[in-house]
Design a protein around this motif. Structure first.
Motif, PDB file in Angstrom:
ATOM      1  N   UNK A  57      -7.838  16.937 -89.853  1.00 30.40           N
ATOM      2  CA  UNK A  57      -9.126  16.290 -89.554  1.00 30.40           C
ATOM      3  C   UNK A  57      -9.041  14.775 -89.760  1.00 30.40           C
ATOM      4  N   UNK A  58      -8.554  14.368 -90.928  1.00 33.64           N
ATOM      5  CA  UNK A  58      -8.609  12.939 -91.251  1.00 33.64           C
ATOM      6  C   UNK A  58      -7.544  12.101 -90.545  1.00 33.64           C
ATOM      7  N   UNK A  59      -6.354  12.675 -90.362  1.00 35.61           N
ATOM      8  CA  UNK A  59      -5.273  11.874 -89.772  1.00 35.61           C
ATOM      9  C   UNK A  59      -5.209  12.031 -88.253  1.00 35.61           C
ATOM     10  N   UNK A  60      -5.466  13.252 -87.779  1.00 33.79           N
ATOM     11  CA  UNK A  60      -5.282  13.471 -86.340  1.00 33.79           C
ATOM     12  C   UNK A  60      -6.581  13.436 -85.537  1.00 33.79           C
ATOM     13  N   UNK A  61      -7.595  14.171 -86.008  1.00 39.42           N
ATOM     14  CA  UNK A  61      -8.808  14.301 -85.175  1.00 39.42           C
ATOM     15  C   UNK A  61      -9.729  13.083 -85.265  1.00 39.42           C
ATOM     16  N   UNK A  62     -10.036  12.643 -86.484  1.00 40.03           N
ATOM     17  CA  UNK A  62     -11.022  11.560 -86.638  1.00 40.03           C
ATOM     18  C   UNK A  62     -10.677  10.290 -85.846  1.00 40.03           C
ATOM     19  N   UNK A  63      -9.445   9.830 -85.865  1.00 39.46           N
ATOM     20  CA  UNK A  63      -9.152   8.651 -85.034  1.00 39.46           C
ATOM     21  C   UNK A  63      -9.430   8.912 -83.551  1.00 39.46           C
ATOM     22  N   UNK A  64      -9.186  10.156 -83.122  1.00 35.82           N
ATOM     23  CA  UNK A  64      -9.424  10.471 -81.710  1.00 35.82           C
ATOM     24  C   UNK A  64     -10.896  10.477 -81.322  1.00 35.82           C
ATOM     25  N   UNK A  65     -11.753  10.907 -82.287  1.00 38.99           N
ATOM     26  CA  UNK A  65     -13.184  10.985 -81.948  1.00 38.99           C
ATOM     27  C   UNK A  65     -13.971   9.787 -82.477  1.00 38.99           C
ATOM     28  N   UNK A 113     -17.763  17.426 -82.224  1.00 38.23           N
ATOM     29  CA  UNK A 113     -16.566  16.697 -81.770  1.00 38.23           C
ATOM     30  C   UNK A 113     -15.315  17.258 -82.445  1.00 38.23           C
ATOM     31  N   UNK A 114     -15.409  17.540 -83.733  1.00 39.21           N
ATOM     32  CA  UNK A 114     -14.239  18.049 -84.460  1.00 39.21           C
ATOM     33  C   UNK A 114     -13.879  19.444 -83.958  1.00 39.21           C
ATOM     34  N   UNK A 115     -14.888  20.278 -83.742  1.00 41.78           N
ATOM     35  CA  UNK A 115     -14.607  21.644 -83.276  1.00 41.78           C
ATOM     36  C   UNK A 115     -13.938  21.619 -81.895  1.00 41.78           C
ATOM     37  N   UNK A 159     -10.943   0.082 -80.008  1.00 43.65           N
ATOM     38  CA  UNK A 159     -10.391   1.231 -80.753  1.00 43.65           C
ATOM     39  C   UNK A 159      -9.467   2.050 -79.856  1.00 43.65           C
ATOM     40  N   UNK A 160      -9.958   2.302 -78.634  1.00 42.73           N
ATOM     41  CA  UNK A 160      -9.173   3.116 -77.714  1.00 42.73           C
ATOM     42  C   UNK A 160      -7.903   2.389 -77.301  1.00 42.73           C
ATOM     43  N   UNK A 161      -8.040   1.081 -77.073  1.00 45.39           N
ATOM     44  CA  UNK A 161      -6.859   0.291 -76.686  1.00 45.39           C
ATOM     45  C   UNK A 161      -5.833   0.311 -77.816  1.00 45.39           C
ATOM     46  N   UNK A 162      -6.335   0.181 -79.050  1.00 41.76           N
ATOM     47  CA  UNK A 162      -5.459   0.202 -80.236  1.00 41.76           C
ATOM     48  C   UNK A 162      -4.718   1.515 -80.341  1.00 41.76           C
ATOM     49  N   UNK A 163      -5.461   2.597 -80.068  1.00 38.93           N
ATOM     50  CA  UNK A 163      -4.838   3.910 -80.180  1.00 38.93           C
ATOM     51  C   UNK A 163      -3.764   4.115 -79.104  1.00 38.93           C
ATOM     52  N   UNK A 164      -4.024   3.585 -77.893  1.00 35.34           N
ATOM     53  CA  UNK A 164      -3.051   3.732 -76.798  1.00 35.34           C
ATOM     54  C   UNK A 164      -1.777   2.978 -77.108  1.00 35.34           C
ATOM     55  N   UNK A 165      -1.942   1.808 -77.813  1.00 37.94           N
ATOM     56  CA  UNK A 165      -0.751   1.027 -78.150  1.00 37.94           C
ATOM     57  C   UNK A 165       0.064   1.818 -79.159  1.00 37.94           C
ATOM     58  N   UNK A 203     -14.468   6.875 -81.374  1.00 31.29           N
ATOM     59  CA  UNK A 203     -15.285   6.203 -80.355  1.00 31.29           C
ATOM     60  C   UNK A 203     -16.633   6.897 -80.206  1.00 31.29           C
ATOM     61  N   UNK A 204     -16.569   8.213 -80.095  1.00 30.45           N
ATOM     62  CA  UNK A 204     -17.805   8.992 -79.940  1.00 30.45           C
ATOM     63  C   UNK A 204     -18.693   8.823 -81.170  1.00 30.45           C
ATOM     64  N   UNK A 205     -18.069   8.916 -82.345  1.00 39.82           N
ATOM     65  CA  UNK A 205     -18.848   8.819 -83.579  1.00 39.82           C
ATOM     66  C   UNK A 205     -19.489   7.441 -83.733  1.00 39.82           C
ATOM     67  N   UNK A 206     -18.703   6.425 -83.378  1.00 43.80           N
ATOM     68  CA  UNK A 206     -19.221   5.058 -83.462  1.00 43.80           C
ATOM     69  C   UNK A 206     -20.439   4.901 -82.552  1.00 43.80           C
ATOM     70  N   UNK A 207     -20.328   5.497 -81.357  1.00 45.24           N
ATOM     71  CA  UNK A 207     -21.433   5.391 -80.404  1.00 45.24           C
ATOM     72  C   UNK A 207     -22.687   6.071 -80.961  1.00 45.24           C
ATOM     73  N   UNK A 208     -22.520   7.275 -81.540  1.00 42.04           N
ATOM     74  CA  UNK A 208     -23.713   7.967 -82.041  1.00 42.04           C
ATOM     75  C   UNK A 208     -24.313   7.225 -83.237  1.00 42.04           C
ATOM     76  N   UNK A 209     -23.455   6.636 -84.062  1.00 44.55           N
ATOM     77  CA  UNK A 209     -23.975   5.871 -85.213  1.00 44.55           C
ATOM     78  C   UNK A 209     -24.731   4.634 -84.713  1.00 44.55           C
ATOM     79  N   UNK A 210     -24.158   3.974 -83.689  1.00 43.26           N
ATOM     80  CA  UNK A 210     -24.831   2.790 -83.130  1.00 43.26           C
ATOM     81  C   UNK A 210     -26.169   3.161 -82.522  1.00 43.26           C
ATOM     82  N   UNK A 211     -26.203   4.311 -81.849  1.00 45.53           N
ATOM     83  CA  UNK A 211     -27.473   4.749 -81.249  1.00 45.53           C
ATOM     84  C   UNK A 211     -28.509   5.040 -82.333  1.00 45.53           C
TER      85      UNK A 211
END
Lengths: 529, 337
Positions: B251-259, B227-229, B331-337, B261-269
């Motif tokens: 990575x920490x300020x720009x990319x991680x917030x963007x990904x 995801x980061x790459x 998370x996505x809604x928060x980011x859009x706001x 959702x994906x990371x949360x999903x894989x952790x939940x799985x």
């Protein structure tokens, strides 16, 4: 310093920190001196009610929790000794026994009374759970048992029976766990929906044995606590039987001193532990016999006595016992295990492929011939099956091994939907009839015996077996069982191969642990550490 | 009103899922060669005892009736009585599920922290030895049999180094001195006020949780790296770079917030699979969880236990998915706001 180096140092640091935290937290505890910790699988336990429990884990606990009117001697199970009954007298008709009760108390503090004996034996018959058939041997049924077990006075109880068996045999039956005496006042108070307290006794106890159940968590642990009211108070305060389903983990626990006893280890694990300091391996002969069962009704070939005979020469008895099972079994070729009166100890058969081929050829049995071979999907059965597959193949008999779970193998045995299977038999009580009735009774396929599963109808042997069980003269009785064994050894669809040898791993600290020939003869009362 | 309708829709699909699960599990247990009555009474029992057991288990009834009876029992909430433990299934599950939740939660926390760290490190140092090590660890985590790894860890940390305690949830000295209240060993020992017991519970949890975490770590680190790459090639990253942001900030300020959702999903799985699939780890570590309960029930042909445990695991799977969806949407809604 590059970023990657910094990261790797942090990563290493974290791992080291975690390891330290683990190490710091791990209090490596030895087992307490007043507690015996046993590691084994207790997943088989269904019920600790002696009228129902019939699994290895539960029967091994009954001698420690309950007492019966009489008991088998620990060293020589054929000798019957007083327990709750101080003495007994046979009736003149040969079909009754009157017991004088000794002074004893249940764990609850209640005295053992004739009412408790009547309640215990009648409830066991009326509940009609797995081991009920043992008491049914006396002709007791739910309808007649009330009249058969009666109180004489405050110290005496009388048993009568209709079956054509002697009092010696009746006493043997009364040594079985199902004849355990439970505390009526405690159990009856817990009864629900006419279950005679069965629901409650599944996980609790109400006996007069050395221990009582203080906690039982299915699939986790059984905790026994010393019974303060016991006539012979145990040396230890408690016994914890922990469920450790994986055998390698059991080995580690006993090696590290976190368990005092480990059961059910495989031959290679025992080998590895034999010379380890602080550990000893106890080897106890067991009454379990392993045998091949052929279904004579499966096809024309399997129905031929020549095929049964050839099969006896296609087993590598010594190879299986010495190389595969390494001390966990001995070669044994009769239905009565060594230790039972009249057991045959000769071993007339050995692996002889040429002889087997000749027997098959003389009988006109064409090879190659394929046989379905259903086997428990567990060790050592699979290893034994592979050895048999290899030796049978030498005579052109291809064994198609089909592993299955126990209940499936049992169900196929009952319904006759198999060709060949590998089974074991453990006597249900300490009398030759327990095994003879399984292998030598099948008059017309109406009884539930191994002979019936083999589709082997044997009215003459059935008569001989029933004559043996009612024979009062001990010497004559032994002769009858020896005759039966010889006949079955040489011509039957059973190939008896092995007698079990239990190997128990104990910590050096454990003293006076006792285990007998039969599955229920496990005793913790004299154990010291 | 706008909230009630989606909730009703979700509840309906939840109920349908559970019904489907019950139907499939029921059919599978009935197709299995195991005879529950014979399993219960054993081979030596008389025919009358065997017949009585069949009646007691309801096996003498036609299959549709058996299924309807089960659904009726399940709806009443008690899930029937286990044949192999003799206890109400609901009580068995209340005892075994917390053990698994505790183990899976510890494992997913360890796995997520290490997996994210490894994934980020690998992405930041793509094509260096760090990346290679991360990929080897991930591949190892995927392919190594968890059963074997568990035994190996026990040998090393318990038998050789004596850093960790042996199999089980607690040492015998604590096992029966702490009253189980919640079923979670950490909480119960904490509530008991016995520091030694709490420490012992942590020590017993650490090794099996680490073994399971290793498995979770593999998927989490691989996905984090990928995801980061992917994000590193995006325009907003180029802009941030042009503005002078360093790699870590990107990575920490720009990319991680963007990904996230994906990371949360894989952790939940990963969490969901730990809840249902820790059987072998539970066996090696003598951990009395629901995975082992279900496996033992299957071998015993214990229908009420199989159905009850499957329903509970299935329900928690569906609930976990719903919760993750909700979190990702927020998370996505928060980011859009």
């Amino acid at each position: 310093m590059s970023t990657s180096t910094r990261y790797s140092r942090r990563l290493l640091g974290s791992v080291f920190g975690l390891a330290l935290a683990l190490g710091a937290a791990a209090a490596h505890a030895e087992t307490p001196n007043n507690v015996l910790v046993v590691a084994q699988s207790i997943d088989d336990a269904v019920s600790f009610d002696p009228a129902e429990g019939f699994e290895l884990t539960t029967v091994q606990s009954f001698n420690n929790i309950y007492q019966r009117l009489v008991q088998s001697n620990r060293e020589d199970g054929t000798k019957i000794e007083p327990a709750l009954a101080a003495s007994w007298e046979s009736g003149s008709d040969g079909k009754s026994l009157t017991f004088a009760l000794a002074d004893a108390k249940f764990a609850s503090g209640n005295p053992v009374r004739p009412e408790d004996v009547v309640f215990s034996l009648t409830r066991a018959v009326k509940l009609n759970k797995s081991p009920a058939f043992i008491l049914n041997e006396l002709g007791w049924t739910a309808d007649n048992v009330d009249a058969a077990v009666t109180k004489v006075d405050d110290k005496h109880v009388k048993l009568t029976w209709s079956a054509d068996v002697g009092s010696g045999f009746a006493l043997s039956l009364l040594t079985a766990p199902i004849a355990s005496i439970v505390d009526e006042q405690t159990v009856a108070a817990q009864a629900k929906d006419n279950d005679f307290g069965n629901g409650w006794l599944k996980t609790n106890s109400a006996g007069s044995g050395a221990f009582a159940i203080s906690a039982y968590t299915p699939h986790e642990a059984l905790v026994l606590e010393a019974n303060a009211n016991s006539s012979d108070k145990p040396k230890l305060e408690s016994v914890i039987i922990r469920n450790v389903p994986d055998v390698s983990s059991r080995r580690l626990l006993v090696e590290q001193g976190d368990a005092d006893i480990a059961r059910g280890l495989a031959a290679d694990q025992i080998d590895a532990l034999k010379d380890k300091s602080g550990i000893k391996v106890l080897s106890v002969p067991s009454a379990r016999t392993d045998y091949i069962l052929l279904n004579t009704k499966a096809n024309e070939t399997l129905g031929k006595p020549a095929f049964w005979e050839a099969a006896r020469y296609l087993v590598d008895y010594n190879g299986i016992a010495k190389d595969l099972l390494r001390g966990q079994s001995n070669v044994h070729q009769a239905f009565l295990p060594v230790g039972f009166p009249g057991a045959l100890t000769d071993t007339p058969f050995k692996l002889d492929v040429e002889k087997a081929k000749k027997v098959l050829a003389d009988a006109g049995i064409k090879t190659p011939f394929k046989v379905e071979f259903i086997v428990f999907n567990d060790q050592p059965f699979l290893s034994i099956a592979q050895s048999l597959q290899s030796t049978f193949a030498k005579a052109g008999i291809e064994l198609d091994i089909q592993p299955g779970v126990a209940s499936d193998i049992y169900a196929r045995g009952r319904s006759g939907k198999f060709e060949m299977t590998l089974r074991y038999w453990i006597p249900d009580y300490f009398d030759p009839h327990s095994n003879a009735s399984a292998f030598a009774i099948n008059r017309d396929n109406s009884t539930n015996t191994a002979a019936k599963y083999a589709g082997w109808v044997i009215p003459e042997l059935t008569d001989e077996t029933l004559a043996a069980v009612k024979e009062q003269d001990a010497a004559k009785r032994v002769a009858l069982y020896q005759d039966l064994q010889k006949k079955i050894q040489t011509s039957s669809p059973f190939v008896f191969m092995l007698q079990g040898n239990d190997q128990v791993v104990l910590s050096d600290k454990v003293k006076n642990y006792a285990q007998g020939l039969n599955a229920d003869q496990v005793y913790y009362d004299k154990v010291e550490k | 009103m706008s909230f009630a309708w989606p909730l009703l829709k979700w509840l309906w699909s939840f109920a349908l899922t559970l019904f489907g699960l019950a139907l499939v599990t029921f059919a599978m247990t009935r197709l299995s060669p195991i005879d529950p009555a014979l399993q219960l009474v054993g081979d030596h029992a008389s025919q009358s005892t065997y017949d009585a057991a069949r009646v007691q288990l309801g096996l003498d009834q036609p299959l549709p009736i058996q299924f309807l009876r089960y659904i009726e029992t399940a709806l009443s909430g008690n899930l029937g009585q286990s044949v192999s433990t003799g206890q109400p299934v609901a009580r068995d599950i209340a005892r075994t599920f917390p053990a698994t939740i505790e183990l899976a939660t510890a494992a997913v926390i360890i796995g997520a922290i290490l997996g994210l760290a490894l994934g980020i490190a690998a992405a930041l140092h793509q094509k260096t030895w760090v990346d290679t090590v991360a990929r080897i660890v991930s591949l190892f985590g995927y392919s190594v049999p968890i059963f074997w790894l568990g035994l190996l860890m026990l040998l090393l940390f318990y038998a050789r180094l004596h850093w960790a305690p042996g199999p089980g949830r607690a040492d015998v000295v604590f096992q029966y001195t702490v009253k189980p209240i919640t079923g979670f060993a950490l909480i119960d020992t904490w509530m008991s006020g016995k520091a030694g017991a709490f420490k012992d519970a942590i020590a017993h949890l650490a090794l099996p949780a680490t073994v399971l975490a290793f498995h979770a770590l593999a998927s989490i680190s691989r996905l984090t790296r990928a995801a980061i790459l992917t994000e590193l090639g995006q325009e907003y990253v180029t802009t941030a770079r042009a503005k002078g942001a360093n790699a870590r900030r990107i990575v920490f300020v720009h990319i991680l917030p963007n990904v996230s959702g994906t990371l949360l999903t894989v952790i939940a799985l990963a969490y969901a699979s730990l809840l249902e699939g820790a059987v072998l780890t539970e066996t090696v570590f003598a951990w009395p969880g629901i995975g082992r309960y279900l496996t033992t029930a299957m071998f015993a042909g214990d229908m009420p236990a199989i159905l009850g445990a499957t329903l509970v695991v299935g329900a928690s799977f569906v609930l976990l998915n719903a919760l993750t969806d909700l979190l990702v949407t927020n998370l996505e809604a928060g980011r859009r706001r």
